[in-house]
Every structure is written in structure tokens, then in C-alpha cells.
Scaffold this active site. Structure first.
Site, PDB file in Angstrom:
ATOM      1  N   LYS A   1       1.032  -1.076   0.432  1.00  8.06           N
ATOM      2  CA  LYS A   1      -0.117  -0.154   0.554  1.00  8.06           C
ATOM      3  C   LYS A   1       1.142   1.245   0.178  1.00  8.06           C
ATOM      4  O   LYS A   1       1.313   1.042   0.766  1.00  8.06           O
ATOM      5  CB  LYS A   1      -1.060   0.105   1.678  1.00  8.06           C
ATOM      6  CG  LYS A   1      -2.190  -1.495   1.526  1.00  8.06           C
ATOM      7  CD  LYS A   1      -2.902  -1.449  -0.317  1.00  8.06           C
ATOM      8  CE  LYS A   1      -3.886  -2.454   0.301  1.00  8.06           C
ATOM      9  NZ  LYS A   1      -5.190  -2.481  -0.407  1.00  8.06           N
TER      10      LYS A   1
ATOM     11  N   LYS B   1     -12.478 -11.019  -6.625  1.00 13.62           N
ATOM     12  CA  LYS B   1     -12.644 -11.609  -4.633  1.00 13.62           C
ATOM     13  C   LYS B   1     -14.093 -12.113  -5.045  1.00 13.62           C
ATOM     14  O   LYS B   1     -15.030 -11.095  -5.520  1.00 13.62           O
ATOM     15  CB  LYS B   1     -12.355  -9.857  -4.158  1.00 13.62           C
ATOM     16  CG  LYS B   1     -11.045  -9.969  -4.285  1.00 13.62           C
ATOM     17  CD  LYS B   1     -11.035  -8.132  -3.286  1.00 13.62           C
ATOM     18  CE  LYS B   1      -9.436  -7.819  -3.321  1.00 13.62           C
ATOM     19  NZ  LYS B   1      -9.311  -5.825  -2.394  1.00 13.62           N
TER      20      LYS B   1
END
Length: 367
Positions: free
Chosen positions: A162, A261
């Protein structure tokens, strides 16, 4: 035919070992919904709703999913026959959106179906692997060098970072100084604008495995533009909410690979369709993570056994996030891989005592 007796939905609260920070939000306590689908012989299948408490990742939240399950999705199943778990997608098709709520009950019924058939979920969906390659995610709050060194010892196959806009190169080089030439990627979380195109192309010389979701979730055009200007692979996450989104992304040349996902696409049936499209297009897939408990992680591991999931997924071990997971057999990483459970369904035993302890509210829907 799958005849349900009842479905219990639990609102579960789990404190993370360390806060997880992205550019869009901070997670300290992971609230999630656990769905238990019981048949008339007492077997139970488990699913997990991966929506967050706040709508920073998607419009869905634990609150909206609770409402959808209680007032719309579960009552629909009183009126419909379920011959196979794949029927759930069509049954729920009249409800617009709410993919994560739909996936939570759909995945529970897939697990139940596997147990009824006395087969692993891997075998039921057509998986081909007995172990899957694992990647790890380092958040903005991690002590990056220390964390990278720890996970490097476990042999993780891929590192996802991130990052803050403008600090990508510095962050990546700090991790590279510890792990050497192991594959690194970073997650844009949709924070870049079209005017950042030149900035992104200048990162091409970092030899990244990929850049994930640089632009906003509804943007196919600028992802296509960036892909045409970079050698670095472009991956789509939030953009892909259905098989149709995946079809468009592939046909428009908007990505080099897709992060799938289960919650974001609405469950296994859509994920399997995306897999079929990707296989024809020879497009690599990988399984993303949503800070799941062991139940959601078990479903992710099963999904990652499908043939076209050739890139390491966000399948870190249970101890990455939890002091104590709600499954009895925590997932571990050895030489960068996670073994696929071999018992029926998702193949893990739920710690019912701990699950009840972590439950802050629940309801039961009877059939």
C-alpha cells in the site's frame, strides 16, 4: 436438491493484531458477517460477508449486508428450489448490486453442497492444485523493512505494498533492499487521476510484477491507456464486479491480469465464469484478500486452485492478522505456499466457542 432447514447470520467482531491502513481507510477492528447454512440432516456450510463497517472500499457495509440478508435475500430462498449452488446467482438476479451479501450466502451453500457430496470444495469447483502460492500485503502502518524481513523468511512469493502517491519509488526500494528480487507490486486503490499518467509511466523502470487498480473503479478507458504506455502489468480489482465487467476489460485491453474476490463479484458462479473468460483469453488471475477470518480464507484458497489462478494471491497465514482465528486449523505458509484442506467443503473446523464469543448480534431465518 439442496433443502435448507435454517440459516444463521452472525455479526462478528475481531480485533486485528495491528491496524491495517490504506489510502482509503483504516481498519482496527474487523467486523464481518458469518453465515451458517444448515440442511435438514444437521450439516452446516459456512460463508463470510467481506464488506467493511465503512463504505471506503465499496458501497456495501456490514449494515447494508445484514439488511439485505434478513429482509430480501434469505426470504427469496423460501420461494425457490436450489438444485445446485450455481442456481443462487439466477435466484438473486432481481436484486441489484449487493454482491458481498449475495456471496456470503452463496459461498455458505457451496460449502454445504461440498459436505453433502463428501467432496472438497476444490474438487467441486474443478480446482487443480493441492497447494497455492501465497503473497502478503504490507499496509501503510507496517514497519516495512521489519515486516518484509519477517515474511521473506517464510518464503512469500509476492509482496503487495500500500503506497502514498508520490512516495511509491521510495517505498518499493525500501522493501527491495530487504527481499531482493522477489516479485513486488503496489495497490493504487483507485487514487490516481488521468493527470497522473506520466507519473505512473515513470515507475516502469522499477521492474514491478504489476500495478493494481491505479484509476477509479468505473474506469476502463484510462486503464487501457496506461496499459498501452507501460511494460509493467496492469491489474484490475474494484473495476471487476461481475463476469460482464471482466469480459469488457479483456475485450477492451484494459488489463493484463485480474484480481478476483469472491465477495466483490458475488460468489463462485461469477468467479468461475470470469475464470472461463480468462482461460480463453490466456489472461492470468489471482485471488485477492479482504482481511477475512479463516472461513473466508478457506474459500479463497479453494478458489485459487482453479487452473487460471497462476499468480500468487493475498493468501497469507492466519497469524498475519489474528491472535486467534475462528477456525481450529489455522492456515500457515511454508516455502511461500498454503496447503489446500482435504476435508469435505472448505475443509476447516470452525471454533464454535470462539465464534459465539466474538458474536455481537445474530438472527436465524427458518425454512
Amino acid at each position: 436438491m439442496i433443502q435448507l432447514d435454517q440459516v444463521k447470520v452472525r455479526h462478528v467482531s475481531m480485533k486485528l493484531k495491528k491496524p491495517f491502513q490504506t489510502v482509503n481507510g483504516l481498519v482496527v477492528v474487523r467486523d464481518t458477517l458469518i453465515v451458517e447454512a444448515y440442511d435438514r440432516d444437521g450439516r452446516v456450510g459456512y460463508g463470510e460477508c467481506v464488506a467493511f463497517s465503512d463504505p471506503f472500499y465499496s458501497p456495501e457495509t456490514t449494515t447494508t449486508a445484514w439488511d439485505q440478508l434478513k429482509n430480501f435475500l434469505l426470504p427469496m430462498l423460501n420461494k425457490k428450489k436450489i438444485n445446485h449452488p450455481k442456481d443462487l446467482h439466477q435466484i438473486f438476479s432481481s436484486i441489484q448490486g449487493h454482491q458481498m451479501a449475495k456471496a456470503s450466502i452463496e459461498t455458505a451453500i457451496w460449502d454445504l453442497y461440498g459436505k453433502q457430496q463428501d467432496k472438497t470444495l476444490k474438487d467441486v469447483i474443478g480446482g487443480v492444485r493441492d497447494e497455492v502460492e501465497s503473497g502478503v500485503v504490507l499496509s501503510l502502518m507496517d514497519d516495512i523493512e521489519k515486516q518484509a524481513e519477517e515474511y521473506n523468511k517464510k518464503g512469500y512469493k509476492r509482496y503487495k505494498l500500500k503506497v502514498q502517491k508520490g512516495q511509491e519509488k521510495e517505498t518499493i526500494e525500501r522493501v527491495q533492499s530487504v527481499i531482493g528480487d522477489r516479485p513486488i507490486m503496489f495497490d493504487g486503490n483507485g487514487m490516481y487521476e488521468p493527470e497522473d499518467m506520466l507519473h505512473l509511466t515513470k515507475l516502469d523502470d522499477l521492474n514491478l510484477l504489476m500495478i493494481e487498480q491505479p484509476f477509479r473503479s468505473d474506469d476502463f478507458y484510462y486503464h487501457h491507456q496506461l496499459k498501452s504506455q507501460m511494460n509493467t502489468s496492469i491489474s484490475l480489482d474494484e473495476t471487476i464486479k461481475s463476469e460482464h465487467n471482466a469480459f469488457q476489460a479483456i475485450e477492451l485491453g484494459a488489463c493484463d491480469n485480474i484480481n478476483v474476490k469472491l465477495g466483490r463479484v458475488g460468489g463462485y458462479q461469477q468467479a468461475i465464469q470470469i475464470h472461463h473468460f480468462a482461460k480463453v483469453a490466456k489472461l492470468p488471475l489471482w485471488c485477492g484478500g479482504m482481511l477475512e477470518t479463516g472461513i473466508g480464507r478457506a474459500h479463497n484458497v479453494a478458489l485459487a486452485t482453479l487452473e487460471q489462478f497462476t499468480l500468487p494471491g493475498d493468501l497469507s497465514e492466519s497469524s498475519r492478522y489474528w491472535e486467534e482465528d475462528i477456525i481450529m486449523e489455522p492456515f500457515t505458509v511454508n516455502d511461500g505456499k498454503v496447503k489446500v484442506p482435504t476435508k469435505p467443503g472448505i475443509g476447516v473446523t470452525v471454533n464454535e466457542k470462539l465464534l459465539k464469543k466474538r458474536t455481537i448480534r445474530d438472527f436465524t431465518h427458518n425454512f
